[in-house]
Structures are given as C-alpha cells and as structure tokens.
Design an enzyme around this catalytic site. Structure first.
Site, PDB file in Angstrom:
ATOM      1  N   GLY A  59      29.325  39.828  43.425  1.00 10.51           N
ATOM      2  CA  GLY A  59      28.742  40.851  42.556  1.00 10.51           C
ATOM      3  C   GLY A  59      28.051  41.918  43.373  1.00 10.51           C
ATOM      4  O   GLY A  59      27.788  41.725  44.556  1.00 10.51           O
ATOM      5  N   CYS A  86      30.465  34.896  48.089  1.00  6.95           N
ATOM      6  CA  CYS A  86      29.804  36.153  48.429  1.00  6.95           C
ATOM      7  C   CYS A  86      28.414  36.219  47.776  1.00  6.95           C
ATOM      8  O   CYS A  86      27.526  35.469  48.150  1.00  6.95           O
ATOM      9  CB  CYS A  86      30.698  37.320  48.035  1.00  6.95           C
ATOM     10  N   TYR A  87      28.206  37.057  46.748  1.00  5.53           N
ATOM     11  CA  TYR A  87      26.894  37.067  46.084  1.00  5.53           C
ATOM     12  C   TYR A  87      26.559  35.663  45.571  1.00  5.53           C
ATOM     13  O   TYR A  87      25.409  35.219  45.658  1.00  5.53           O
ATOM     14  CB  TYR A  87      26.883  38.061  44.919  1.00  5.53           C
ATOM     15  N   HIS A 182      36.001  36.411  50.292  1.00  7.10           N
ATOM     16  CA  HIS A 182      36.618  36.342  48.958  1.00  7.10           C
ATOM     17  C   HIS A 182      37.973  35.641  49.052  1.00  7.10           C
ATOM     18  O   HIS A 182      38.974  36.268  49.379  1.00  7.10           O
ATOM     19  CB  HIS A 182      36.816  37.748  48.393  1.00  7.10           C
ATOM     20  N   GLU A 184      39.861  34.789  46.697  1.00  4.90           N
ATOM     21  CA  GLU A 184      40.752  35.117  45.578  1.00  4.90           C
ATOM     22  C   GLU A 184      41.619  36.343  45.818  1.00  4.90           C
ATOM     23  O   GLU A 184      42.592  36.561  45.102  1.00  4.90           O
ATOM     24  CB  GLU A 184      39.939  35.327  44.285  1.00  4.90           C
ATOM     25  N   ASP A 239      53.029  41.527  23.125  1.00  3.05           N
ATOM     26  CA  ASP A 239      51.866  40.753  22.683  1.00  3.05           C
ATOM     27  C   ASP A 239      51.954  40.392  21.190  1.00  3.05           C
ATOM     28  O   ASP A 239      51.794  39.229  20.818  1.00  3.05           O
ATOM     29  CB  ASP A 239      50.568  41.520  22.955  1.00  3.05           C
ATOM     30  N   LYS A 381      48.540  38.518  30.743  1.00  2.00           N
ATOM     31  CA  LYS A 381      49.819  39.101  30.307  1.00  2.00           C
ATOM     32  C   LYS A 381      51.034  38.301  30.811  1.00  2.00           C
ATOM     33  O   LYS A 381      51.970  38.048  30.058  1.00  2.00           O
ATOM     34  CB  LYS A 381      49.899  40.538  30.819  1.00  2.00           C
TER      35      LYS A 381
END
Ligand code: XMP
Length: 525
Positions: A59, A86-87, A182, A184, A239, A381
């Site tokens: 963050g 991280c944060y 990170h 991810e 969708d 999605k």
C-alpha cells in the site's frame, strides 16, 4: 444458509495498485480468496470469515506516520499463517515489536528501492522458499520507500537483496512470513511458486475449481430465488450471457431474458443472439424490437452525450415495459464481476472525471422493486469465460469482442441515419470477416468500423464517386482502461480497404485509426 465449502484465504487490502494480482495468482492455484479493505476488517469480520490464512497487501501509506492503516491485532492471534507483503511486511513488523524507518534513496543498508532486484538465500531454510531459487539468486520486483530496520522477536532472515537485508523473513513457529518484494507481479517471474509454497504451508488443498463453483453457484441461486421469477437483460455480451446460462441451469423456466434491439446492433446480431439462446440454450427470451422508437428519438441528434442519455433512458423504459408483464418477477439478474465489487481503498480520494456516461441498468432494481441476483460477483473475466464454456456456450461466442450498450450509435459520429447505419453494418461485417480470415480475431481485444460524417470524392471505373469515409479501429488491451492500436501489416490494411470499397456501396475511402488510449478512447464517441 449455504455452508462454507471452500477453504478461504483473506487478503487485507492496504491500497496497493497490484492487490488484485495476489487474488489472480491464488485463483490460479485453485485457492478461494477474497480481498477486503483494511478499514472494514475488524474482530467480528475475522470471526465470520474464518480464514485459513491471511495476506496483508502492499500500500502507499507509511507505517512511520501516525495513524497509518493497520489490521486488527487479532489477525496475529488466529493461529493461521500470515504473509505480509511490502507495506504488509512493515506493518506486521511494527505491530509485532520490530522497527521500520523511512527510506533513504541511497546509502548502505535498507533503502528505498523501486524496480528489479535480486534475492539471495541465507543459511536458514524455510518451506516458503522451497524450490524457489532456480539459481543462486532470484529476480523479484521491489517498490518501497520505507524499510524494516529491526526484526520483531522470533523472526529470522531467509533472503536478502543488496538494498533489503530483510527481504524475506519469517517466524516459522508462529507461521508469520514477511517479504519486502511483490511476488504477485509479472516482474517476479517465479512468484507463483512462492504463493504455492505459502498456500501449501497453510494446508490449502486447491479445491476451488470451476466445476465446484458451478455446483455451488447453482445451489446459492436456488436458495436466494426460491420460487420467484428472475428477469435478465441480455446484451449478447459474455457477462450477461454466462449469468443467464448459469441462472437457467439453476431455475430453468423461472428465468426470462429480455433482449432489447435498439436498431443499433451489428449485422445479423439480433438473430444470432436470440437463436443461440432460444434454440441452442433453450432459454425463454423476449425479443423486444424497438428500433423504431430508438432511431426516431435519435433523429437529428449529433451530440455524443445527448445520444448516450437518450439511449440509456429509452433502454430502461423499454426493459421496464417488458419486465412488468412477467408475472411474479422478484429478481433482476446482472453480470457483475469481482473487479466491480472489490471496494477500493482510496487515500488520495476525489471523484474521477466522467469521460463518457456509460450505459447500464443502474438504478433500475430499486425503481422496479426488484432484488439483484449477481452469480458472477466472485469471478474475474477470464474465469467467466471458463464457466461459460463449462455451461456449453460456444467458444466463438465466449471469445467475442466487447460491444458497447449504445451500439453503433457511438460508431456513427454526428447525426445517425438509417442509411449510415446500414453502410456501417456492411463495412463492419467485411472488416471482421477479414480479421477472422487472417486468424487475428483472438489477438485483438476489440475491432470495429466507424462511419465518418464526411463524404469524400473518389473515382471508380471511369466515374466520380462522392461517398462516406470509414475508419477502422482495432486495439489491444487488458481491461479497456488503456489500449494501443493493433499493428496490422500494410498488406492486410490494403486488402481490407479494397474489399470494403468493392463490397460496400456508399463507402469510397478507408482510414486506419492509430490512436492509443489515452489520449484517445476506444470508441469514437
Ligand atoms: P472507451 O470508448 O471509453 O471504451 O475507451 C472502453 C470500453 O468500454 C466500451 N464502452 C461501453 N460499454 N456501455 C458499455 O456497455 C457504454 O456506454 C460504453 N461506452 C464504451 C467500449 O466498447 C470499450 O470496450
């Protein structure tokens, strides 16, 4: 009540730009997770959620500032593994008795660090890094101003980088893990393995599969709806189509779909969509042919926002008119996806500027006294596409490019006339056929033709022509928020222009739009 079937992982969001990617990685590992902002996660929430593991995201805030966002202390008393990123790493250290300092941009020891870095292992071993190092160092992505300068009691160091001596740390007894980088993001190439190790430590079995989701969603819909009737506005987009197919599987004829034809659809679109749902999927579909109404009200209008507002208003009126005739309607189905649901954490605040008033059915449920059924709320999605295939929707349908609610109206800058719409439909059909013939359809995020409000002079045979010009558009994108033009070969563009001019009466000039977004938008209006 539906029982909790899956093991659940809780991601507490501190406002990182990439929190959604943590969820994506975990879903790839068949782990069910949810993202919730730090300011709604309290002790009662934790109890209700009952996570098997918790991740504290990155963050933009700084833990060295007063009142910096923090998770409830109870997170560390649940007895489940916690991973701070991280944060999340820094707030974890501070809450558990370590020290965090503001970053210096240069100098020895821990400093601010942005971009690619390399982590080397220490002598200590942890399951979190099992099989993670492919060589003696592993590339990761760093993006931090502050850094941990003293570890909390019980923590040891398992990985270091030149500027982050505490890049990977853990208290393995309590199963608390804290990393500065990170895992991810794409630029941490072996990040998935890192998450795999974490969920393995936490004991996840990878029970989140689309098949299981489908069964569970069907149960939930039945439970929510009971014997009431559900109506669903079908646009032909992925969708709403997948939502309709799923609800149909759950409640059969208690579902009625309304397909509004506003006269602004592409060539053969209405027939194809209605046939697929009625004949292939066996759904009850009301085909609302309201082209006269829409085109009549749009006559003489050339301002983009006015056109959008007219279409939005009429769409709601028409939908309501048909829905009112459906006896026992208690619910409205919507194809809301997970990215629309995640409450974003805003530190800077401030409303964003409206570039275009997007057309949707917002406000309709209250006006009609209907409750919402949103069976795709937990999906991304690409997961919706997988579910659509599971439900038997044809792959060609699932992979269709997005098509906007206001349809061809926003691809016809200036005044809309029936003549222009007809020409546009034909030109668009030839263009898309070209793209398919060249095997490019799936590489392109969205492609279409716009008919320009100018006539230009040309020569065909020995005669003068004075016809419309059209613009071809094709973009690559991930989410439609930013986009780049597709780099067609000159041969492709030349061949397409020739075909359109030869095959579509009314067009004598073809241009290719090479504007990216921003500064352009994808649609012309
Ligand atoms: P823009 O033109 O804003 O388009 O760059 C981004 C994406 O959104 C689609 N779009 C819409 N979709 N209702 C919709 O359902 C709308 O009013 C609307 N306007 C734009 C556009 O086709 C592109 O995919």
């Amino acid at each position: 009540m539906t029982h909790q079937i899956h093991d659940r992982l809780l991601i507490i969001d501190f406002g990182s730009q990439v929190t959604q990617l943590i969820a994506r990685r975990l879903r790839e590992l068949n782990v069910y997770c949810e993202i919730h902002p730090f300011n709604i996660v309290d002790d009662a929430f934790l109890q209700g959620f009952n996570p098997k593991a918790v991740i504290l995201s990155g963050g933009p805030a700084s833990v060295v500032h007063e009142n910096s966002p923090r998770p409830p202390a109870a997170v560390f008393e649940l007895g489940v593994p916690v991973l701070g990123i991280c944060y999340g790493q820094q707030i974890m250290m501070q809450m558990l008795g370590g020290l965090v300092e503001g970053g210096k941009i240069s100098g020895g020891g821990g400093t601010a660090e942005f971009g690619r870095a390399y982590i080397a292992p220490t002598e200590e071993q942890t399951d979190l890094l099992r099989g993670w190092f492919k060589t003696d160092r592993e590339q990761v992505w760093m993006s931090h101003g502050d850094h941990v300068s003293r570890l909390a009691p019980g923590f040891k160091v398992y990985g270091t980088s030149p500027h982050a001596p505490f890049a990977v740390t853990a208290d393995t007894d309590r199963e608390f893990y804290a990393v500065q980088f990170h895992p991810e993001v794409h630029h941490t190439p072996n990040g998935l393995k890192f998450y795999e190790n974490f969920v393995h430590i936490a004991g996840f079995t990878g029970d989140w599969t689309m098949n299981a989701y489908r069964d569970e969603a069907v149960e939930k819909i039945r439970e929510q709806v009971g014997d009431a009737h559900v109506i669903c506005g079908l646009s032909g987009g992925v969708d709403s189509s997948v939502a309709a197919a799923l609800i149909h599987e759950a409640i059969g004829d208690q579902l009625t779909c309304v397909f509004v034809d506003h006269g602004l659809l592409r060539k053969n679109e209405a027939e194809e969509v209605v046939a697929m749902f009625r004949d292939h999927m066996n759904l009850r579909v009301i085909y609302a042919d309201e082209a006269e109404l829409f085109l009549g009200e749009l006559e003489g209008q050339s301002d983009p926002e006015t056109k959008r507002k007219i279409i939005g208003r009429l769409f709601i009126d028409v939908f309501q008119k048909y829905a009112n005739d459906i006896e026992g309607a208690g619910f409205l189905a919507q194809g809301t996806l997970y990215p629309d649901v995640i409450e974003s954490v805003s530190f800077a605040g401030g409303p964003s500027v409206t570039i275009k008033s997007h057309h949707n059915v917002g406000g309709l449920p209250e006006k009609m006294g209907l409750k919402l059924v949103e069976p795709l709320r937990e999906l991304f999605k690409d997961e919706v596409r997988v579910l659509g295939r599971e439900l038997g929707l044809p792959p060609s349908f699932i992979g269709r490019h997005p098509f906007p609610g206001p349809g061809l109206a926003i691809r016809c800058p200036g005044e809309i006339t029936r003549e222009k719409l007809e020409i546009l439909r034909e030109a668009d059909a030839v263009y898309i056929d070209q793209i398919r013939r060249h095997g490019l359809y799936d590489d392109i995020w969205q492609a279409f033709c716009a008919i320009l409000p100018v006539r230009t002079v040309g020569v065909m045979g020995d005669g003068r022509t004075y016809d419309f010009a059209c613009a071809l558009r094709a973009v690559t994108s991930v989410d439609g928020m930013t986009a780049d033009y597709y780099p067609f070969s000159h041969d492709f563009l030349g061949e397409t222009a020739t075909r359109i001019i030869n095959e579509v009466p009314g067009i004598n000039r073809v241009t290719y739009d090479i504007t990216s977004k921003p500064p352009g938008t994808i649609e012309w209006e």
